[in-house]
Design a protein around this motif. Sequence first.
Motif, PDB file in Angstrom:
ATOM      1  N   MET A 176       0.856  -1.192   0.000  1.00 27.84           N
ATOM      2  CA  MET A 176       0.000   0.000   0.000  1.00 27.84           C
ATOM      3  C   MET A 176       0.886   1.234   0.000  1.00 27.84           C
ATOM      4  SD  MET A 176      -1.424   0.175   3.929  1.00 27.84           S
ATOM      5  CE  MET A 176      -0.278   0.200   5.341  1.00 27.84           C
ATOM      6  N   GLU A 177       0.303   2.395  -0.289  1.00 28.32           N
ATOM      7  CA  GLU A 177       1.097   3.621  -0.320  1.00 28.32           C
ATOM      8  C   GLU A 177       1.452   4.091   1.082  1.00 28.32           C
ATOM      9  OE1 GLU A 177       0.994   8.217  -2.017  1.00 28.32           O
ATOM     10  OE2 GLU A 177      -0.613   6.806  -2.550  1.00 28.32           O
ATOM     11  N   ALA A 178       0.551   3.935   2.038  1.00 22.99           N
ATOM     12  CA  ALA A 178       0.805   4.376   3.405  1.00 22.99           C
ATOM     13  C   ALA A 178       2.009   3.637   3.979  1.00 22.99           C
ATOM     14  CB  ALA A 178      -0.422   4.136   4.277  1.00 22.99           C
ATOM     15  N   GLU A 179       2.927   4.409   4.575  1.00 22.94           N
ATOM     16  CA  GLU A 179       4.146   3.796   5.126  1.00 22.94           C
ATOM     17  C   GLU A 179       3.897   3.380   6.570  1.00 22.94           C
ATOM     18  OE1 GLU A 179       4.051   7.124   4.462  1.00 22.94           O
ATOM     19  OE2 GLU A 179       5.392   7.605   2.813  1.00 22.94           O
ATOM     20  N   LEU A 225      -9.914   1.358   3.005  1.00 22.28           N
ATOM     21  CA  LEU A 225      -9.042   1.515   4.168  1.00 22.28           C
ATOM     22  C   LEU A 225      -8.413   2.904   4.128  1.00 22.28           C
ATOM     23  CD1 LEU A 225      -7.548  -0.039   6.559  1.00 22.28           C
ATOM     24  CD2 LEU A 225      -5.688  -0.345   4.919  1.00 22.28           C
ATOM     25  N   TYR A 226      -8.361   3.532   5.294  1.00 18.76           N
ATOM     26  CA  TYR A 226      -7.721   4.834   5.395  1.00 18.76           C
ATOM     27  C   TYR A 226      -6.389   4.705   6.124  1.00 18.76           C
ATOM     28  CZ  TYR A 226     -11.764   7.393   3.657  1.00 18.76           C
ATOM     29  OH  TYR A 226     -12.763   7.885   2.852  1.00 18.76           O
ATOM     30  N   GLY A 227      -5.410   5.459   5.649  1.00 11.99           N
ATOM     31  CA  GLY A 227      -4.096   5.511   6.270  1.00 11.99           C
ATOM     32  C   GLY A 227      -3.507   6.891   6.038  1.00 11.99           C
ATOM     33  N   ILE A 228      -2.239   7.062   6.362  1.00 13.56           N
ATOM     34  CA  ILE A 228      -1.579   8.350   6.143  1.00 13.56           C
ATOM     35  C   ILE A 228      -0.229   8.121   5.467  1.00 13.56           C
ATOM     36  CG2 ILE A 228      -2.674   9.349   8.187  1.00 13.56           C
ATOM     37  CD1 ILE A 228       0.155   9.268   9.529  1.00 13.56           C
ATOM     38  N   THR A 229       0.290   9.178   4.872  1.00  7.58           N
ATOM     39  CA  THR A 229       1.665   9.186   4.402  1.00  7.58           C
ATOM     40  C   THR A 229       2.388  10.293   5.143  1.00  7.58           C
ATOM     41  OG1 THR A 229       3.153   9.567   2.539  1.00  7.58           O
ATOM     42  CG2 THR A 229       0.962  10.557   2.384  1.00  7.58           C
ATOM     43  N   ARG A 230       3.454   9.935   5.832  1.00  9.57           N
ATOM     44  CA  ARG A 230       4.185  10.927   6.620  1.00  9.57           C
ATOM     45  C   ARG A 230       5.032  11.842   5.747  1.00  9.57           C
ATOM     46  NH1 ARG A 230       7.073   7.158  10.890  1.00  9.57           N
ATOM     47  NH2 ARG A 230       6.993   5.790   9.081  1.00  9.57           N
ATOM     48  N   ARG A 231       5.252  11.440   4.499  1.00 10.29           N
ATOM     49  CA  ARG A 231       6.040  12.295   3.602  1.00 10.29           C
ATOM     50  C   ARG A 231       5.341  13.636   3.372  1.00 10.29           C
ATOM     51  NH1 ARG A 231       5.511  10.604  -0.901  1.00 10.29           N
ATOM     52  NH2 ARG A 231       4.244   8.727  -0.651  1.00 10.29           N
ATOM     53  N   THR A 232       4.016  13.615   3.231  1.00  5.21           N
ATOM     54  CA  THR A 232       3.244  14.835   2.969  1.00  5.21           C
ATOM     55  C   THR A 232       2.196  15.092   4.044  1.00  5.21           C
ATOM     56  OG1 THR A 232       1.641  13.613   1.631  1.00  5.21           O
ATOM     57  CG2 THR A 232       3.543  14.530   0.493  1.00  5.21           C
ATOM     58  N   ARG A 233       2.067  14.159   4.995  1.00  2.83           N
ATOM     59  CA  ARG A 233       1.054  14.226   6.057  1.00  2.83           C
ATOM     60  C   ARG A 233      -0.368  14.243   5.490  1.00  2.83           C
ATOM     61  NH1 ARG A 233       3.606  18.228  10.704  1.00  2.83           N
ATOM     62  NH2 ARG A 233       5.574  17.106  10.924  1.00  2.83           N
TER      63      ARG A 233
END
Length: 262
Positions: A229-232, A246-254
Amino acid sequence: MIALLSALLLQAAAEPPAVPFAPAAETLRRYPSGARQGVAVGPSDLYAVSNWQLVRYDKQTGEKRAEWTGDPARFPHINSCAVIARELVCASSNFPGVPQVSTVEVFDPVTLAHRRSVALGLGTGSITWVDRKDGFWWAMFANYDGKGGEPPRDHRHTTLVKFDAEWRRLEAWALPASILARIAPMSVSGGGWGPDGRLYLSGHDLPELYAVRLPAGGGVLDHVETIPMEAEGQAIDWDETAPGTLYGITRRTREILAMKVK
């Protein structure tokens, strides 16, 4: 020849069993946010989770609706939340402080006013997520090799715990070697029961989702498959109004990510 065969057998026994990779989750939408730890999703809202701060957004427009900021000394690390029975239920700990202390913090899902705490105490690890299924509470307690860890426990001591409705501990399971090898030296950051009845876990850094199930015997979870998935990693949450989302986050861009798991 016998010595070589013995060495190969020992090596095979030491390596985690191969677990298949499923098709990658598809990112459907991105929402600007300041999320640092994870996201929760309700029928019409998204919640960005960032240690001692929670922000509610409109799920359709992405517009900010409410915000709560707590005392960092009292709420140093709210890691994840989930909308359960008309409440926003959050897993909170004193990470990276030790001894590890875990609580469940409950908020109003509209105003984000803090309602109450459930103190789970010390001795198991740092709670990272909490969910409700079949009338029971389920929570994951993370352990780490370095920062935030409490020797002699390390990442291998990460534990899934099943509680009754009054938060009395009933059962607990360890993670399989195939997941431990991928999350080391950190732990599991997110998790929750999916619409297919399987439990899904995310680590701290890798863009992967681990599908597991309770074992038919023994005390180690069965690792069924790994889903790119894209979310790290970090905290995740299933949208109960849109099965498979499913929801997640990416810390690269928040950013908050809406993803389709096939």
